[in-house]
Scaffold this motif. Structure first.
Motif, PDB file in Angstrom:
ATOM      1  N   GLY A 135       0.796  -1.221   0.000  1.00  0.00           N
ATOM      2  CA  GLY A 135       0.000   0.000   0.000  1.00  0.00           C
ATOM      3  C   GLY A 135       0.828   1.270   0.000  1.00  0.00           C
ATOM      4  O   GLY A 135       0.288   2.365  -0.100  1.00  0.00           O
ATOM      5  N   SER A 136       2.152   1.135   0.088  1.00  0.00           N
ATOM      6  CA  SER A 136       3.034   2.308   0.112  1.00  0.00           C
ATOM      7  C   SER A 136       3.646   2.526  -1.261  1.00  0.00           C
ATOM      8  O   SER A 136       4.273   1.626  -1.799  1.00  0.00           O
ATOM      9  N   THR A 137       3.459   3.706  -1.819  1.00  0.00           N
ATOM     10  CA  THR A 137       4.020   3.983  -3.136  1.00  0.00           C
ATOM     11  C   THR A 137       5.000   5.141  -3.137  1.00  0.00           C
ATOM     12  O   THR A 137       5.925   5.173  -3.914  1.00  0.00           O
ATOM     13  N   GLY A 138       4.808   6.114  -2.282  1.00  0.00           N
ATOM     14  CA  GLY A 138       5.671   7.290  -2.283  1.00  0.00           C
ATOM     15  C   GLY A 138       6.486   7.328  -1.013  1.00  0.00           C
ATOM     16  O   GLY A 138       6.552   6.338  -0.298  1.00  0.00           O
ATOM     17  N   PRO A 139       7.071   8.434  -0.719  1.00  0.00           N
ATOM     18  CA  PRO A 139       7.809   8.479   0.541  1.00  0.00           C
ATOM     19  C   PRO A 139       6.936   8.009   1.701  1.00  0.00           C
ATOM     20  O   PRO A 139       5.780   8.384   1.818  1.00  0.00           O
TER      21      PRO A 139
END
Length: 149
Positions: A90-94
């Motif tokens: 679920g984490s794509t960016g910083p």
């Protein structure tokens, strides 16, 4: 942890400067079996300069620590990027590193003594940043490392 070869450090961006980071803020996440199981298959035989087999890019922004990128095979000319959602679904960016509490050690200035082990080489100065739950608590610049680094 003692290592027999100077190690490739993580990197951290502070303002416009990208610097070496003599700390492993990803460590607490990798102690979780479900996180380690997602990273382990991506690691290949590591070279002696990267016993961890990965290198992470970090950023300090608005007094918070963020994971920006993760690479495996850091000894290669072009390390392979690992999408953050592979490690942290679920984490794509910083990603705010709210899991990390500890000290970030950033060497600055010239290397004044090379030591062929871990992060034992000595530098002119160090920026020491204390972090609690991913937020900067204090920053100190010093010309020596504390014994409890």
């Amino acid at each position: 942890t003692a290592m027999a070869t100077a190690q490739i450090p993580d990197r951290i961006r502070i303002g416009t400067a990208q610097e070496a980071l003599f700390a492993h803020p990803l460590g607490p996440q990798l102690k979780k079996p479900e996180v380690w199981e997602r990273l382990a298959p991506l690691l290949s035989a590591s070279c002696s300069a990267s016993w961890r087999g990965y290198m992470a890019d970090w950023e300090l922004r608005e007094d918070k620590l963020y994971l920006v990128a993760l690479h495996v095979d850091p000894c290669n000319r072009e390390p392979r990027a690992v999408p953050l959602d592979t490690l942290l679904p679920g984490s794509t960016g910083p990603v705010h590193a709210s899991w990390f509490s500890g000290r970030l050690v950033i060497p600055r200035g010239k290397e004044i003594e090379y030591v062929h082990m871990g992060y034992e080489s000595r530098f002119e100065r160090y920026l020491l940043i204390e972090v609690r739950d991913g937020a900067v608590v204090t920053q100190t610049e010093t010309d020596s490392l504390p014994a409890d680094r």
